[in-house]
Scaffold this motif. Sequence first.
Motif, PDB file in Angstrom:
ATOM      1  N   PRO A   1       4.755   1.174  -7.565  1.00  0.00           N
ATOM      2  CA  PRO A   1       3.801   2.256  -7.799  1.00  0.00           C
ATOM      3  C   PRO A   1       4.356   3.638  -7.450  1.00  0.00           C
ATOM      4  CG  PRO A   1       3.420   1.367  -5.631  1.00  0.00           C
ATOM      5  CD  PRO A   1       4.643   0.666  -6.179  1.00  0.00           C
ATOM      6  N   VAL A   2       5.635   3.710  -7.025  1.00  0.00           N
ATOM      7  CA  VAL A   2       6.125   4.988  -6.481  1.00  0.00           C
ATOM      8  C   VAL A   2       7.124   5.707  -7.388  1.00  0.00           C
ATOM      9  CG1 VAL A   2       5.723   4.225  -4.107  1.00  0.00           C
ATOM     10  CG2 VAL A   2       7.986   3.897  -5.128  1.00  0.00           C
ATOM     11  N   THR A   3       7.412   5.138  -8.561  1.00  0.00           N
ATOM     12  CA  THR A   3       8.394   5.727  -9.474  1.00  0.00           C
ATOM     13  C   THR A   3       7.725   6.213 -10.749  1.00  0.00           C
ATOM     14  OG1 THR A   3      10.179   4.341  -8.619  1.00  0.00           O
ATOM     15  CG2 THR A   3      10.487   5.252 -10.821  1.00  0.00           C
ATOM     16  N   ASP A   4       8.107   7.407 -11.183  1.00  0.00           N
ATOM     17  CA  ASP A   4       7.634   7.969 -12.450  1.00  0.00           C
ATOM     18  C   ASP A   4       8.819   8.251 -13.357  1.00  0.00           C
ATOM     19  OD1 ASP A   4       4.742   8.251 -11.922  1.00  0.00           O
ATOM     20  OD2 ASP A   4       5.374   9.676 -10.395  1.00  0.00           O
ATOM     21  N   VAL A   5       8.620   8.045 -14.654  1.00  0.00           N
ATOM     22  CA  VAL A   5       9.644   8.324 -15.659  1.00  0.00           C
ATOM     23  C   VAL A   5       9.032   9.221 -16.724  1.00  0.00           C
ATOM     24  CG1 VAL A   5      11.206   7.337 -17.378  1.00  0.00           C
ATOM     25  CG2 VAL A   5      10.793   6.118 -15.240  1.00  0.00           C
ATOM     26  N   ALA A   6       9.768  10.233 -17.158  1.00  0.00           N
ATOM     27  CA  ALA A   6       9.271  11.173 -18.170  1.00  0.00           C
ATOM     28  C   ALA A   6      10.432  11.618 -19.054  1.00  0.00           C
ATOM     29  CB  ALA A   6       8.596  12.370 -17.493  1.00  0.00           C
TER      30      ALA A   6
ATOM     31  N   PRO B   1      10.877   8.189  -4.492  1.00  0.00           N
ATOM     32  CA  PRO B   1      11.479   8.298  -3.160  1.00  0.00           C
ATOM     33  C   PRO B   1      12.809   7.558  -3.076  1.00  0.00           C
ATOM     34  CG  PRO B   1       9.618   6.788  -3.113  1.00  0.00           C
ATOM     35  CD  PRO B   1       9.599   7.449  -4.456  1.00  0.00           C
ATOM     36  N   ALA B   2      13.125   6.777  -4.112  1.00  0.00           N
ATOM     37  CA  ALA B   2      14.418   6.094  -4.169  1.00  0.00           C
ATOM     38  C   ALA B   2      15.540   7.025  -4.617  1.00  0.00           C
ATOM     39  CB  ALA B   2      14.336   4.894  -5.110  1.00  0.00           C
ATOM     40  N   ASN B   3      15.199   8.199  -5.157  1.00  0.00           N
ATOM     41  CA  ASN B   3      16.237   9.125  -5.603  1.00  0.00           C
ATOM     42  C   ASN B   3      17.129   9.539  -4.443  1.00  0.00           C
ATOM     43  OD1 ASN B   3      15.241   9.053  -8.186  1.00  0.00           O
ATOM     44  ND2 ASN B   3      14.380  11.119  -8.159  1.00  0.00           N
ATOM     45  N   MET B   4      18.411   9.683  -4.725  1.00  0.00           N
ATOM     46  CA  MET B   4      19.408  10.004  -3.702  1.00  0.00           C
ATOM     47  C   MET B   4      19.081  11.287  -2.937  1.00  0.00           C
ATOM     48  SD  MET B   4      22.521  11.657  -5.947  1.00  0.00           S
ATOM     49  CE  MET B   4      22.233  13.087  -7.029  1.00  0.00           C
TER      50      MET B   4
ATOM     51  N   ALA C   1       0.843  -1.194   0.000  1.00  0.00           N
ATOM     52  CA  ALA C   1       0.000   0.000   0.000  1.00  0.00           C
ATOM     53  C   ALA C   1       0.879   1.246   0.000  1.00  0.00           C
ATOM     54  CB  ALA C   1      -0.903   0.004   1.226  1.00  0.00           C
ATOM     55  N   PHE C   2       0.395   2.311  -0.656  1.00  0.00           N
ATOM     56  CA  PHE C   2       1.206   3.530  -0.735  1.00  0.00           C
ATOM     57  C   PHE C   2       0.326   4.754  -0.547  1.00  0.00           C
ATOM     58  CE2 PHE C   2      -0.334   2.657  -4.970  1.00  0.00           C
ATOM     59  CZ  PHE C   2      -0.647   3.893  -5.504  1.00  0.00           C
ATOM     60  N   HIS C   3       0.980   5.872  -0.248  1.00  0.00           N
ATOM     61  CA  HIS C   3       0.272   7.127  -0.052  1.00  0.00           C
ATOM     62  C   HIS C   3       1.198   8.272  -0.428  1.00  0.00           C
ATOM     63  CE1 HIS C   3       2.731   6.793   3.541  1.00  0.00           C
ATOM     64  NE2 HIS C   3       2.548   8.073   3.768  1.00  0.00           N
ATOM     65  N   GLU C   4       0.627   9.450  -0.565  1.00  0.00           N
ATOM     66  CA  GLU C   4       1.415  10.654  -0.841  1.00  0.00           C
ATOM     67  C   GLU C   4       2.016  11.149   0.467  1.00  0.00           C
ATOM     68  OE1 GLU C   4       1.878  12.236  -3.779  1.00  0.00           O
ATOM     69  OE2 GLU C   4       0.665  10.857  -4.969  1.00  0.00           O
ATOM     70  N   GLU C   5       3.305  11.502   0.439  1.00  0.00           N
ATOM     71  CA  GLU C   5       3.950  12.001   1.653  1.00  0.00           C
ATOM     72  C   GLU C   5       4.809  13.214   1.322  1.00  0.00           C
ATOM     73  OE1 GLU C   5       7.119  10.291   4.898  1.00  0.00           O
ATOM     74  OE2 GLU C   5       5.267   9.195   4.543  1.00  0.00           O
ATOM     75  N   LEU C   6       4.673  14.256   2.117  1.00  0.00           N
ATOM     76  CA  LEU C   6       5.449  15.480   1.938  1.00  0.00           C
ATOM     77  C   LEU C   6       6.755  15.349   2.705  1.00  0.00           C
ATOM     78  CD1 LEU C   6       5.490  18.424   0.810  1.00  0.00           C
ATOM     79  CD2 LEU C   6       4.532  19.143   3.021  1.00  0.00           C
ATOM     80  N   HIS C   7       7.876  15.524   2.018  1.00  0.00           N
ATOM     81  CA  HIS C   7       9.180  15.442   2.653  1.00  0.00           C
ATOM     82  C   HIS C   7       9.579  16.801   3.227  1.00  0.00           C
ATOM     83  CE1 HIS C   7      10.884  11.522   0.817  1.00  0.00           C
ATOM     84  NE2 HIS C   7       9.584  11.447   0.914  1.00  0.00           N
ATOM     85  N   ASP C   8      10.614  16.763   4.075  1.00  0.00           N
ATOM     86  CA  ASP C   8      11.130  18.008   4.649  1.00  0.00           C
ATOM     87  C   ASP C   8      11.590  18.983   3.575  1.00  0.00           C
ATOM     88  OD1 ASP C   8      10.643  16.980   7.130  1.00  0.00           O
ATOM     89  OD2 ASP C   8      12.698  16.281   7.465  1.00  0.00           O
TER      90      ASP C   8
ATOM     91  N   GLY D   1      10.088  19.738   1.001  1.00  0.00           N
ATOM     92  CA  GLY D   1       8.943  20.378   0.360  1.00  0.00           C
ATOM     93  C   GLY D   1       8.455  19.644  -0.867  1.00  0.00           C
ATOM     94  N   ILE D   2       9.035  18.478  -1.143  1.00  0.00           N
ATOM     95  CA  ILE D   2       8.663  17.674  -2.311  1.00  0.00           C
ATOM     96  C   ILE D   2       7.765  16.526  -1.865  1.00  0.00           C
ATOM     97  CG2 ILE D   2       9.522  16.205  -4.178  1.00  0.00           C
ATOM     98  CD1 ILE D   2      12.162  17.832  -3.986  1.00  0.00           C
ATOM     99  N   THR D   3       6.702  16.264  -2.608  1.00  0.00           N
ATOM    100  CA  THR D   3       5.790  15.166  -2.309  1.00  0.00           C
ATOM    101  C   THR D   3       6.136  13.953  -3.171  1.00  0.00           C
ATOM    102  OG1 THR D   3       4.010  16.681  -1.713  1.00  0.00           O
ATOM    103  CG2 THR D   3       3.375  14.431  -2.273  1.00  0.00           C
ATOM    104  N   TYR D   4       6.299  12.817  -2.525  1.00  0.00           N
ATOM    105  CA  TYR D   4       6.535  11.549  -3.205  1.00  0.00           C
ATOM    106  C   TYR D   4       5.455  10.562  -2.790  1.00  0.00           C
ATOM    107  CZ  TYR D   4      11.377  13.048  -4.151  1.00  0.00           C
ATOM    108  OH  TYR D   4      12.496  13.711  -4.579  1.00  0.00           O
ATOM    109  N   ARG D   5       5.242   9.536  -3.610  1.00  0.00           N
ATOM    110  CA  ARG D   5       4.440   8.398  -3.179  1.00  0.00           C
ATOM    111  C   ARG D   5       5.352   7.466  -2.369  1.00  0.00           C
ATOM    112  NH1 ARG D   5       2.912   8.965  -8.509  1.00  0.00           N
ATOM    113  NH2 ARG D   5       4.080   7.128  -9.179  1.00  0.00           N
TER     114      ARG D   5
END
Length: 569
Positions: free
Chosen positions: A390-395, A418-421, A20-27, A29-33
């Motif tokens: 479900p948490v990675t996007d590519v563009a 959220p796997a980004n360094m 299960a996943f959800h949207e989370e705001l990081h310190d 200021g970026i939101t990741y799943r």
Amino acid sequence: MTDKYSETLERLTASDQVFAFHEELHDSGITYREFTNAPKTLTAFFEFGLLFPEWEFIVFNDERYSFQDIHKKAAQTANALKDVGVKKGDRVAICMANNPEYIISFMAITSMGAVCVLLNSWWVPNEISYGLENSEASILIGDQKRLQGLEKFTELKKIIVRPETNDHGFTEFNAFIESKSDEFKSTVETNDNATIFYTSGSTGFPKGVLSSHRNILATLFSWALVTTLKREVEAAENQTETPEKTETTPVNQSAILHCVPLFHVTGSHSGFLMSIIAGRKMVMMPKWNPTAALQLIQDEKIGAITGVPTQTWDLLTHPDREKYDLSTFKELSGGGAPRPPEHVKKLKDGFKNSEPSIGYGLTETNAAGTLNLGKDYLNHPGSCGRAIPPVTDVAIIDENWNFLDEPKAIGEIVIKSPANMVGYWKNEEATKEVFNDDGWFKSGDLGYIDDGFVYIVDRVKDMVIRGGENISCIEVETAIYDHPSVQEAAVFGIPEERLGESLCVAICLKPSTNLSQVELESFLQDKLASFKIPSIIQIGHEELPRVASGKFSKTQLRDIFVSIEKNQS
């Protein structure tokens, strides 16, 4: 995506599942799943191994270790490091060939909240020195070969693993941990920094890629989801049900041939860390040898390999392949470099009931990006796959960070996950160059997306990938320019079937000077790791071709070298 794929993905990511996943705001200021119910630290993740404590975890030559054995040794190592003053956030470096102590050290360092610095064991002392100085490591755990030539680091505590001799009086690893408790209490948190991997980019010196526990775990559970998704979709398509396990159901432990250096995210994440959650036996090879690999596949009943595509190709084309029982060998995964499309069907046909696959990601994304496996890979062999749900996007973007939505529009591949360094260690400027304000990371690769499948066509960066190793052309050129006879040097790559690319250099000498290939190779030996020394060298007194801007025309040079290679073969 097929309806069955989408339906199954939706079911697996339902709220009562670990995926299960959800949207989370990081310190930041970026939101990741984010995964909702997954472990938050590597320390907690390592506990998966204790679900099957007596199962074999590591096989190394004639040594065998259970999950419990390794877990206890990791706890002893963490306590030993703590006793010599290592604290949360301190850097502890590892530099050695693959062996059980590498795994133990990684688990110990990250479990105590220190940062594990994984130095390239193919580096020469010069390069190792750079990594130690850049990371500001307080301790180095290494084997005999990698501890040589580091005499200037008088304040650095050096711990030696498996010494043949110990003339320098380094602390021996087993003596360092043997009297310590095999229980360890961790205070790690999900945002704590966990690792620094060094990656060769296009700007010379390798950059330290800093990642947190959160970053690494995002990749591991993404892969775990895809594995589960693939199994359930195929079962549905074949109209079969996955049998429920009971206490009397026999369990056949899976096994992987681990033959990629642990200083790469492929070796660390895909090979080592995924073996913990899968309860998988790792049969470790300290050095790649196709004949030895075939013997191990037969003897240890290996079911999978995760390596650079060169390695599966070596096995397929081995002259004695038919002499071995390879009936268990099914999962032929690849990463770190592209696989020629024509190899995909040959692998499928060459190994009975095999499943070739390929993944695309970078050290900076903790290997998360895309996956291509199963029928998709056979139908789209030139693609590196779809974005990992479900948490990675590519563009795809243009040079001005405009997102390109048109099908097959070519631009730079960008990844948000959220796997980004966290960023490049002590290099805020380089970090800002690759991230935008929304957390998208620029890969440096040119490509396009067609019906969800990502295709890589070129690289933005001046870099060669040889056998899964990133080689900075600028770094190699800089070393070559140190030779007093060299006036111009252009380093580049050309396609090569086994290793992906051959490293080439074209050199123009200063007037009235001479330089042979043997002399150049000898000159570079203590300046560059051996894999960075060009294998195809052209030396003369003619100026190198240039484009209108005055830069060397590497496109023209590539065409020339490809033509020469074809004529010689």
